[in-house]
Design a protein around this motif. Structure first.
Motif, PDB file in Angstrom:
ATOM      1  N   ALA A 232       0.897  -0.948  -0.440  1.00  0.00           N
ATOM      2  CA  ALA A 232       0.270   0.446  -0.211  1.00  0.00           C
ATOM      3  C   ALA A 232       0.802   1.249   0.220  1.00  0.00           C
ATOM      4  CB  ALA A 232      -1.150   0.213   1.481  1.00  0.00           C
ATOM      5  N   PRO A 233       0.542   2.211  -0.670  1.00  0.00           N
ATOM      6  CA  PRO A 233       1.091   3.051  -1.341  1.00  0.00           C
ATOM      7  C   PRO A 233       1.381   4.678   0.165  1.00  0.00           C
ATOM      8  CG  PRO A 233      -0.064   3.835  -2.303  1.00  0.00           C
ATOM      9  CD  PRO A 233      -0.841   2.037  -1.668  1.00  0.00           C
ATOM     10  N   PHE A 234       2.303   5.399   0.671  1.00  0.00           N
ATOM     11  CA  PHE A 234       2.376   6.360   1.353  1.00  0.00           C
ATOM     12  C   PHE A 234       1.221   6.998   0.910  1.00  0.00           C
ATOM     13  CE2 PHE A 234       3.605  10.694   3.093  1.00  0.00           C
ATOM     14  CZ  PHE A 234       3.603  10.519   4.263  1.00  0.00           C
ATOM     15  N   GLU A 235       0.853   7.292   1.799  1.00  0.00           N
ATOM     16  CA  GLU A 235      -0.167   8.588   2.058  1.00  0.00           C
ATOM     17  C   GLU A 235       0.044  10.182   1.534  1.00  0.00           C
ATOM     18  OE1 GLU A 235      -3.545   8.822   4.343  1.00  0.00           O
ATOM     19  OE2 GLU A 235      -4.495   6.878   4.325  1.00  0.00           O
ATOM     20  N   ARG A 236      -0.271  10.467   0.463  1.00  0.00           N
ATOM     21  CA  ARG A 236       0.647  11.428  -0.342  1.00  0.00           C
ATOM     22  C   ARG A 236      -0.209  12.298  -1.003  1.00  0.00           C
ATOM     23  NH1 ARG A 236       6.431  12.145  -0.687  1.00  0.00           N
ATOM     24  NH2 ARG A 236       6.610   9.843  -0.839  1.00  0.00           N
ATOM     25  N   ALA A 237      -0.346  14.001  -0.471  1.00  0.00           N
ATOM     26  CA  ALA A 237      -1.259  14.652  -1.019  1.00  0.00           C
ATOM     27  C   ALA A 237      -0.805  15.539  -2.434  1.00  0.00           C
ATOM     28  CB  ALA A 237      -0.907  16.225  -0.128  1.00  0.00           C
ATOM     29  N   PRO A 238      -1.915  15.568  -2.705  1.00  0.00           N
ATOM     30  CA  PRO A 238      -1.933  15.710  -3.992  1.00  0.00           C
ATOM     31  C   PRO A 238      -0.669  16.649  -4.375  1.00  0.00           C
ATOM     32  CG  PRO A 238      -4.160  15.250  -3.701  1.00  0.00           C
ATOM     33  CD  PRO A 238      -3.347  15.297  -2.644  1.00  0.00           C
ATOM     34  N   TYR A 239      -0.221  16.956  -5.866  1.00  0.00           N
ATOM     35  CA  TYR A 239       0.177  18.150  -6.118  1.00  0.00           C
ATOM     36  C   TYR A 239      -0.485  19.531  -6.808  1.00  0.00           C
ATOM     37  CZ  TYR A 239       3.224  20.685  -9.639  1.00  0.00           C
ATOM     38  OH  TYR A 239       3.570  21.803  -9.767  1.00  0.00           O
ATOM     39  N   LYS A 240      -0.086  20.427  -5.959  1.00  0.00           N
ATOM     40  CA  LYS A 240      -0.666  21.046  -6.677  1.00  0.00           C
ATOM     41  C   LYS A 240      -0.041  22.725  -7.065  1.00  0.00           C
ATOM     42  CE  LYS A 240      -5.308  20.439  -3.780  1.00  0.00           C
ATOM     43  NZ  LYS A 240      -6.019  20.952  -2.801  1.00  0.00           N
ATOM     44  N   SER A 241      -0.222  23.194  -7.585  1.00  0.00           N
ATOM     45  CA  SER A 241       0.812  24.576  -7.569  1.00  0.00           C
ATOM     46  C   SER A 241      -0.293  25.276  -9.094  1.00  0.00           C
ATOM     47  CB  SER A 241       2.120  23.601  -9.313  1.00  0.00           C
ATOM     48  OG  SER A 241       2.688  25.249  -9.790  1.00  0.00           O
TER      49      SER A 241
ATOM     50  N   LEU B 193      13.268   3.848   7.627  1.00  0.00           N
ATOM     51  CA  LEU B 193      12.985   5.147   7.382  1.00  0.00           C
ATOM     52  C   LEU B 193      11.572   6.042   8.087  1.00  0.00           C
ATOM     53  CD1 LEU B 193      12.841   4.290   3.779  1.00  0.00           C
ATOM     54  CD2 LEU B 193      15.022   5.809   5.541  1.00  0.00           C
ATOM     55  N   PRO B 194      11.900   6.743  10.019  1.00  0.00           N
ATOM     56  CA  PRO B 194      11.501   6.606  10.627  1.00  0.00           C
ATOM     57  C   PRO B 194      10.206   7.276  10.549  1.00  0.00           C
ATOM     58  CG  PRO B 194      13.314   7.095  11.219  1.00  0.00           C
ATOM     59  CD  PRO B 194      13.403   6.603  10.217  1.00  0.00           C
ATOM     60  N   ASP B 195      10.792   8.648   9.797  1.00  0.00           N
ATOM     61  CA  ASP B 195       9.718   9.881   9.010  1.00  0.00           C
ATOM     62  C   ASP B 195       9.820  10.044   7.676  1.00  0.00           C
ATOM     63  OD1 ASP B 195      12.103  10.904   8.846  1.00  0.00           O
ATOM     64  OD2 ASP B 195      12.036  11.702  11.186  1.00  0.00           O
ATOM     65  N   GLU B 196       9.429  10.997   7.656  1.00  0.00           N
ATOM     66  CA  GLU B 196       8.911  11.650   5.431  1.00  0.00           C
ATOM     67  C   GLU B 196      10.629  12.052   5.294  1.00  0.00           C
ATOM     68  OE1 GLU B 196       6.402  13.601   2.112  1.00  0.00           O
ATOM     69  OE2 GLU B 196       5.768  13.639   4.635  1.00  0.00           O
ATOM     70  N   ALA B 197      10.975  12.774   6.063  1.00  0.00           N
ATOM     71  CA  ALA B 197      12.384  13.906   6.275  1.00  0.00           C
ATOM     72  C   ALA B 197      12.904  12.802   6.072  1.00  0.00           C
ATOM     73  CB  ALA B 197      12.700  14.973   7.451  1.00  0.00           C
ATOM     74  N   LYS B 198      13.557  11.092   6.930  1.00  0.00           N
ATOM     75  CA  LYS B 198      14.718  11.087   6.465  1.00  0.00           C
ATOM     76  C   LYS B 198      14.147  10.180   4.964  1.00  0.00           C
ATOM     77  CE  LYS B 198      18.301   7.882   7.191  1.00  0.00           C
ATOM     78  NZ  LYS B 198      19.470   8.604   7.058  1.00  0.00           N
ATOM     79  N   THR B 199      13.318  10.143   4.517  1.00  0.00           N
ATOM     80  CA  THR B 199      12.875   9.241   3.016  1.00  0.00           C
ATOM     81  C   THR B 199      13.018   9.639   2.002  1.00  0.00           C
ATOM     82  OG1 THR B 199      11.361   7.386   4.078  1.00  0.00           O
ATOM     83  CG2 THR B 199      11.225   7.888   1.915  1.00  0.00           C
ATOM     84  N   ASN B 200      12.819  11.163   2.315  1.00  0.00           N
ATOM     85  CA  ASN B 200      13.202  12.798   1.601  1.00  0.00           C
ATOM     86  C   ASN B 200      15.324  12.695   1.317  1.00  0.00           C
ATOM     87  OD1 ASN B 200      10.382  12.904   0.370  1.00  0.00           O
ATOM     88  ND2 ASN B 200      10.625  14.300   2.666  1.00  0.00           N
ATOM     89  N   ASP B 201      15.506  12.258   2.550  1.00  0.00           N
ATOM     90  CA  ASP B 201      16.992  12.475   2.404  1.00  0.00           C
ATOM     91  C   ASP B 201      17.860  11.502   2.111  1.00  0.00           C
ATOM     92  OD1 ASP B 201      16.950  15.046   3.969  1.00  0.00           O
ATOM     93  OD2 ASP B 201      17.590  14.165   5.816  1.00  0.00           O
ATOM     94  N   VAL B 202      17.258  10.668   1.743  1.00  0.00           N
ATOM     95  CA  VAL B 202      17.770   9.169   0.918  1.00  0.00           C
ATOM     96  C   VAL B 202      17.364   8.795  -0.496  1.00  0.00           C
ATOM     97  CG1 VAL B 202      17.495   6.788   1.077  1.00  0.00           C
ATOM     98  CG2 VAL B 202      17.774   7.593   3.540  1.00  0.00           C
ATOM     99  N   ALA B 203      16.027   9.498  -0.263  1.00  0.00           N
ATOM    100  CA  ALA B 203      15.898   9.055  -2.234  1.00  0.00           C
ATOM    101  C   ALA B 203      16.929  10.718  -2.939  1.00  0.00           C
ATOM    102  CB  ALA B 203      14.607   9.661  -2.344  1.00  0.00           C
ATOM    103  N   GLU B 204      16.691  11.786  -1.874  1.00  0.00           N
ATOM    104  CA  GLU B 204      18.176  12.669  -2.940  1.00  0.00           C
ATOM    105  C   GLU B 204      18.980  12.161  -2.815  1.00  0.00           C
ATOM    106  OE1 GLU B 204      18.780  16.224  -4.344  1.00  0.00           O
ATOM    107  OE2 GLU B 204      16.942  15.395  -3.589  1.00  0.00           O
ATOM    108  N   GLU B 205      19.891  11.038  -2.015  1.00  0.00           N
ATOM    109  CA  GLU B 205      20.799  10.631  -1.738  1.00  0.00           C
ATOM    110  C   GLU B 205      21.419   9.102  -3.083  1.00  0.00           C
ATOM    111  OE1 GLU B 205      22.077   9.209   1.513  1.00  0.00           O
ATOM    112  OE2 GLU B 205      22.177  10.711   2.697  1.00  0.00           O
ATOM    113  N   LEU B 206      20.322   8.838  -3.560  1.00  0.00           N
ATOM    114  CA  LEU B 206      19.673   8.375  -4.076  1.00  0.00           C
ATOM    115  C   LEU B 206      20.061   8.474  -5.778  1.00  0.00           C
ATOM    116  CD1 LEU B 206      17.866   5.654  -3.119  1.00  0.00           C
ATOM    117  CD2 LEU B 206      19.847   4.708  -3.971  1.00  0.00           C
ATOM    118  N   TRP B 207      18.871   9.445  -5.829  1.00  0.00           N
ATOM    119  CA  TRP B 207      18.929  10.603  -7.317  1.00  0.00           C
ATOM    120  C   TRP B 207      20.429  11.158  -7.300  1.00  0.00           C
ATOM    121  CZ3 TRP B 207      15.483  11.901 -10.774  1.00  0.00           C
ATOM    122  CH2 TRP B 207      15.682  12.719 -11.550  1.00  0.00           C
ATOM    123  N   ASN B 208      21.296  11.783  -6.418  1.00  0.00           N
ATOM    124  CA  ASN B 208      22.329  12.191  -7.208  1.00  0.00           C
ATOM    125  C   ASN B 208      23.294  11.200  -7.298  1.00  0.00           C
ATOM    126  OD1 ASN B 208      21.089  14.806  -6.078  1.00  0.00           O
ATOM    127  ND2 ASN B 208      22.047  14.064  -3.786  1.00  0.00           N
TER     128      ASN B 208
END
Length: 840
Positions: free
Chosen positions: A334-343, A462-477
C-alpha cells in the motif's frame, strides 16, 4: 544717514517683497494645501452617491482643518519690515554696507583726521552698496512638511481641474432645491460588482425602462420625506426570512435573478431588471503533452481559459491513478498517503484575462510519482468565486530516462522507498546484492562508499518522511553521478582549460605559462575524448567506419594543437587565438554529436519496445485462440494433424487444472494463479500507451499516421480486454487482430519517419563538415537502423520487425485455414474461422 544708491534701493525693495512672499508661504501653506484638497474633492468625487452622514463628516472635517490653518498662520506670520529686508541684503556682503551707510559719526568727534577717515569709509560702503542684488526668498518648508502633503494636494488639484467636473455638485444643488420646492423625493442607484468594471447607473434617469445589470449588482434606494410616503417592492433579490421594512429610508439588496423594482407613492417609478448571468470560467487543454518535447522530466501543457470578466487564479492538480499502477515488485505494498501535487498556473500579465492562452511547465523528474500513471486536472477561478475545471487527463507523469544499468536500478529503488518507507528493507537487500563486485560496477570508489552509506540508512529504517526524502535525494545524486557525472566533469575541465589558455593568449603571458596551459589543455582533451568514447561506443554495423572517422578526427585535433603551440612560440597571438576558437568549435560539435547519438539510440529503443509489444500481443491472441478451441472441445481432444503444433497444442499437466473453462481464465484471475488474459491485455494496453510518448517523426506525415495507428491499436486492446472479461472469446480475438494490424502499420510508418530523420541529420552533418557522416539512404532499413558492410543488419536485435510480422501472419493464416476445413470441429467454430479469413 547717507542716501542709498539707486541700485541698492532697487535691491532693497525687491528683497522686501520677497520677504512678504516667504513669510506668507511659511505661515499659510497648510491653508493653501487644504484649498487644493477641496478643489480635488469637488472635481474628482461624486458626493451625490455619498450617505448624508458622510457628506456632513467631510464638511465638518474641512471646517475644523481650515480653522486650524488660520490659527497656524496667525501664530507663525511675522510682518516683514525694511530693517528685515536690509539685514537680509547685508548677509550677502562681508562689510554689511547698508548698515554702515545707516550709521553716523559721533557728534563729539571733532578730529579732522577722523572725519576724513569716516568719509572714505562711507564712500567705500556706497561703492559696495551700488553692487547689491536682490536676495532670493527662502521658500523651503520641508522641515515643516516632511511628508510633502503640499505637493500631493497640488497634484490632485491639477488632476481634478484637467479631468474632473463640477456637475455632481450642481446635481446636489438641484436636488436640494427640488426638495425645497417639491417636497419628498427618492433616489436610486445600481452598483455593478467592481470586477465587472462597469459604471454606476442612476435609476432616476432610467425611470420606466428595462435595465440590464450584471449578476451580483447592488441596488440602493433612498427615500426622503415622511416615513410611509414611499415604499419599495422588488423581486430581484429572492430574499426570504426577516426582511427590512419597505418604508425604510435607505434600502440595499443584490440582484440574483431578473425581476422588477418599484418605488410606490406619489411620483414613484418602476423598472424591469434584466440580470446578465455571470458564467463560470472554463479551461481547455489545447495540446497533448506527448507533442511537447523538452528536457527529461519536464511536463509542459498548453491551455486556454475563458471567463466573462476575467480569470483571477488557477491551479493544476496531479493525483496518483492508483488503479492503473502495475502493483508488482516494490509497488505491491500500500502506498504512503501523499497529498496531491498542486501548483498555480500562469496567468497572462499584459493581455485580457477573459480569453487567453498560456503554457504550464514544471519539472517532475524527481517527483515520487515520476513514471507512474496519474490524473491531471486544471482549474481556474473568477472574482465571483466560481470555478471551472478541464477534462481529467490520464497520463504517465514525465520522468528522466536513465541508460546506465546501475543508475537505472538506483532510481527504481528510490521510487520504491518513496512509494512506501516499508520497502526500505527490500531496497537495502537489492542494493547490497548490486554491489557484490563494486570494482566492476563503479568507476569511482567514492560512489561505492556513498552507496554503502545509503544501504546503512535503509537498514536502520525510515522513521519519518524527512529521512525518506534525504535517502531518496542521495540515491538521485548517485544515479546522476553514475549516468553522466564523469563526462560532465571532463567537459567542465576542458572548458576551464580552454578559457585559461584563451585568457593567457589575450594578456600576453610568458612562454612558460603558455607551455603549462597547453599541457593542461592536451590532458583535458584526452580525458574528455576517453570519457566520450566510453559513453558512445560504435555500433556493430558502424564500428569499422566509426573508428576510421575517429582516427581522422584525432589526427586533425593533434595537428591543430601542434600548430597552436608553434604559433604561440612565434608570438603570432592573433592567429593562435583564432585557431583556439576553431578547436573549441570542434569540441562543441563533438558534444552535439553525442546528443544526436543519444536521440537516435532512444528512437531505436522505442522501435524495439513497440516490436516487443507487437510480439506479446500476438502471443496473447494465440492463447485466446487456444482457449476458444477448448470451449468447443471441453474434453481436451484435438483433431488429427494438430499434434505438431508443439507448445500450442500441449501444455504441462500441472496447468490443466487451472484452465477450467475459457471464461474463468480469460476473466478475472484469482489469487495464487497467473494473471488472467484480461489482466495481461490491460497491462499490454497500458504499456503501449506509455510507449506512445515522445515517438519519432513528430509533425511529419509518417509520424502522425503512425501515432494514429497506435492509438487505434490501444482502442482495439481496450475492447479486447472488455470482451475477455465478458467471456466473449470470439470478439476478443477479432479486436486483437485489429490491434495487431494497427501495430504493424504503426511500426512501419514510424520506421519510415525515423529513417527520414536520421537521413536528414546525416545530410546536415555532411554539409557542415564537408563530408557525409551519416549513413546513406540505401544503408538503412525502414526503421532507420544502419546496415552492415554486406547490406544486412549487424545483429539479430537489429533485424527488421516487418519480416517477423509477415512470417507470423502467414503462419497464423495457414493455421486458421487448416482448422476451418477440419470436419471434426463444430460448425459454429468453422464459420467463425472463415469470417476471420474473409476479414484478413
Amino acid at each position: 544717514m547717507e542716501p542709498l544708491p539707486k541700485q541698492a534701493r532697487r535691491a532693497l525693495r525687491l528683497t522686501h517683497w520677497g520677504l512678504w512672499g516667504e513669510r506668507l508661504w511659511r505661515a499659510f501653506w497648510p491653508f493653501l494645501t487644504l484649498i487644493c484638497l477641496g478643489i480635488a474633492l469637488a472635481f474628482l468625487t461624486t458626493p451625490d452617491a455619498w450617505p448624508i452622514e458622510g457628506v456632513w463628516l467631510v464638511v465638518a472635517t474641512f471646517v475644523a482643518a481650515f480653522l486650524w490653518a488660520i490659527v497656524y498662520a496667525v501664530r507663525h506670520f511675522r510682518w516683514p519690515t525694511k530693517r528685515d529686508a536690509q539685514d537680509r541684503l547685508d548677509l550677502h556682503f562681508d562689510d554689511q554696507p547698508l548698515m554702515a551707510l545707516d550709521d553716523t559719526l559721533s557728534a563729539a568727534s571733532n578730529d579732522e583726521a577722523a572725519k576724513t577717515l569716516w568719509e572714505a569709509h562711507q564712500t567705500r560702503m556706497r561703492q559696495q552698496a551700488s553692487k547689491a542684488k536682490a536676495a532670493t526668498p527662502d521658500m523651503r518648508i520641508a522641515r515643516m512638511d516632511p511628508f510633502a502633503l503640499r505637493y500631493m494636494a497640488m497634484l490632485l488639484a491639477m488632476i481634478g481641474l484637467i479631468f474632473g467636473s463640477l456637475f455632481s455638485f450642481r446635481e446636489i444643488e438641484l436636488t436640494a432645491s427640488q426638495q425645497v420646492a417639491t417636497g419628498p423625493v427618492w433616489e436610486g442607484w445600481v452598483q455593478p460588482p467592481r470586477y465587472t468594471r462597469k459604471p454606476t447607473l442612476y435609476l432616476n434617469d432610467l425611470m420606466g425602462q428595462t435595465v440590464s445589470v450584471p449578476e451580483g449588482s447592488e441596488i440602493m434606494i433612498r427615500l426622503y420625506g415622511e416615513v410611509g410616503e414611499f415604499t419599495v417592492d422588488e423581486t430581484v433579490s429572492a430574499r426570504i426570512g426577516d426582511l427590512p421594512s419597505v418604508t425604510e429610508a435607505e434600502q440595499r439588496f443584490s440582484v440574483v435573478q431578473s425581476g422588477r423594482v418599484s418605488v410606490n407613492g406619489n411620483r414613484g417609478a418602476d423598472w424591469v431588471i434584466a440580470m446578465q448571468p455571470d458564467q463560470p470560467p472554463s479551461i481547455q487543454l489545447t495540446e497533448s503533452p506527448a507533442d511537447r518535447q523538452g528536457a527529461p522530466g519536464l511536463y509542459r501543457q498548453d491551455f486556454k481559459a475563458l471567463d466573462d470578466y476575467g480569470v483571477i487564479s488557477g491551479e493544476v492538480e496531479v493525483v496518483l491513478n492508483l488503479q492503473e499502477v502495475d502493483r508488482r515488485h516494490g509497488l505491491a505494498l500500500a502506498p504512503f498517503e501523499r497529498a496531491p501535487y498542486k501548483s498555480a498556473i500562469p496567468l497572462t500579465v499584459s493581455g485580457n484575462r477573459a480569453d487567453f492562452q498560456e503554457t504550464f511547465s514544471d519539472d517532475f523528474s524527481k517527483h515520487p510519482w515520476a513514471g507512474l500513471p496519474v490524473r491531471v486536472v486544471f482549474t481556474v477561478n473568477d472574482a465571483a468565486g466560481q470555478a471551472g475545471s478541464s477534462a481529467v487527463e490520464e497520463m504517465t507523469l514525465p520522468s528522466r530516462a536513465f541508460f546506465d544499468p546501475m543508475a537505472k536500478a538506483l532510481i527504481e529503488q528510490r521510487r520504491d522507498i518513496l512509494w512506501t518507507p516499508e520497502n526500505s528493507t527490500r531496497s537495502s537487500q537489492i542494493l547490497r546484492a548490486l554491489r557484490v563486485a563494486p570494482d566492476q560496477v563503479f568507476r569511482d570508489i567514492e560512489d561505492d562508499t556513498t552507496l554503502q552509506g545509503i544501504i546503512a540508512s535503509l537498514e536502520q529504517g525510515l522513521p519519518d518522511e524527512a529521512k525518506t526524502n534525504d535517502v531518496a535525494e542521495e540515491l538521485w545524486n548517485l544515479a546522476i553521478e553514475l549516468e553522466d557525472g564523469d563526462l560532465a566533469d571532463a567537459a567542465a575541465a576542458l572548458e576551464r582549460a580552454e578559457a585559461k589558455l584563451e585568457e593567457a593568449i589575450r594578456n600576453g603571458a610568458s612562454p612558460e605559462d603558455i607551455k603549462r596551459l597547453m599541457d593542461e589543455l592536451r590532458q583535458a582533451q584526452r580525458d574528455y575524448m576517453q570519457e566520450f568514447a566510453e559513453r558512445n561506443p560504435p555500433e556493430a554495423g558502424e564500428q569499422q567506419q566509426g573508428q576510421q572517422g575517429e582516427e581522422v578526427t584525432q589526427d586533425q585535433l593533434q595537428e591543430m594543437m601542434d600548430r597552436l603551440e608553434q604559433l604561440m612560440k612565434e608570438g603570432r597571438m592573433a592567429e593562435a587565438q583564432e585557431l583556439l576558437e576553431e578547436i573549441n568549435r570542434l569540441m562543441d560539435n563533438l558534444e552535439v554529436q553525442q546528443a544526436q547519438n543519444g536521440q537516435q539510440g532512444q528512437g531505436q529503443q522505442q522501435m524495439q519496445d513497440l516490436s516487443d509489444t507487437l510480439r506479446e500481443q500476438q502471443n496473447l491472441s494465440d492463447e485466446a485462440f487456444r482457449q476458444l478451441q477448448e470451449q468447443f472441445n471441453p474434453n481436451g481432444q484435438q483433431p488429427q494433424g494438430q499434434q505438431g503444433d508443439g507448445q500450442q497444442g500441449q501444455q504441462p499437466q500441472g496447468q490443466q487444472g487451472q484452465q477450467g473453462n475459457g471464461q474463468d481464465q480469460a476473466g478475472n484471475g484469482q489469487q495464487g494463479q497467473q494473471p488472467s488474459l484480461a489482466d495481461q491485455q490491460r497491462a499490454l494496453r497500458r504499456e503501449l500507451q506509455r510507449q506512445q510518448r515522445g515517438l519519432p517523426g513528430a509533425g511529419t506525415e509518417e509520424g502522425e499516421e503512425g501515432r494514429r495507428r497506435l492509438g487505434e491499436a490501444a482502442d482495439a486492446m481496450d475492447r479486447a480486454e472488455q470482451d475477455l472479461r465478458d467471456g466473449d472469446m470470439a470478439g476478443a480475438i477479432e479486436n486483437q487482430s485489429q490491434a495487431i494490424e494497427n501495430l504493424r502499420e504503426g511500426l512501419r510508418n514510424l520506421g519510415e519517419a525515423l529513417a527520414n530523420e536520421q537521413q536528414g541529420q546525416g545530410q546536415a552533418e555532411g554539409q557542415a563538415n564537408g563530408q557525409q557522416s551519416g549513413p546513406r539512404q540505401d544503408d538503412v532499413d525502414p526503421t532507420g537502423r544502419s546496415l552492415g558492410m554486406n547490406g544486412n543488419s549487424g545483429t539479430q536485435e537489429n533485424a527488421l520487425p516487418e519480416q517477423e510480422l509477415r512470417r507470423r501472419t502467414q503462419e497464423l493464416t495457414e493455421e486458421i485455414r487448416r482448422r476451418s476445413g477440419s470436419l471434426e470441429r463444430s460448425q459454429e467454430e468453422r464459420n467463425y474461422l472463415k469470417r476471420l479469413l474473409e476479414d484478413d
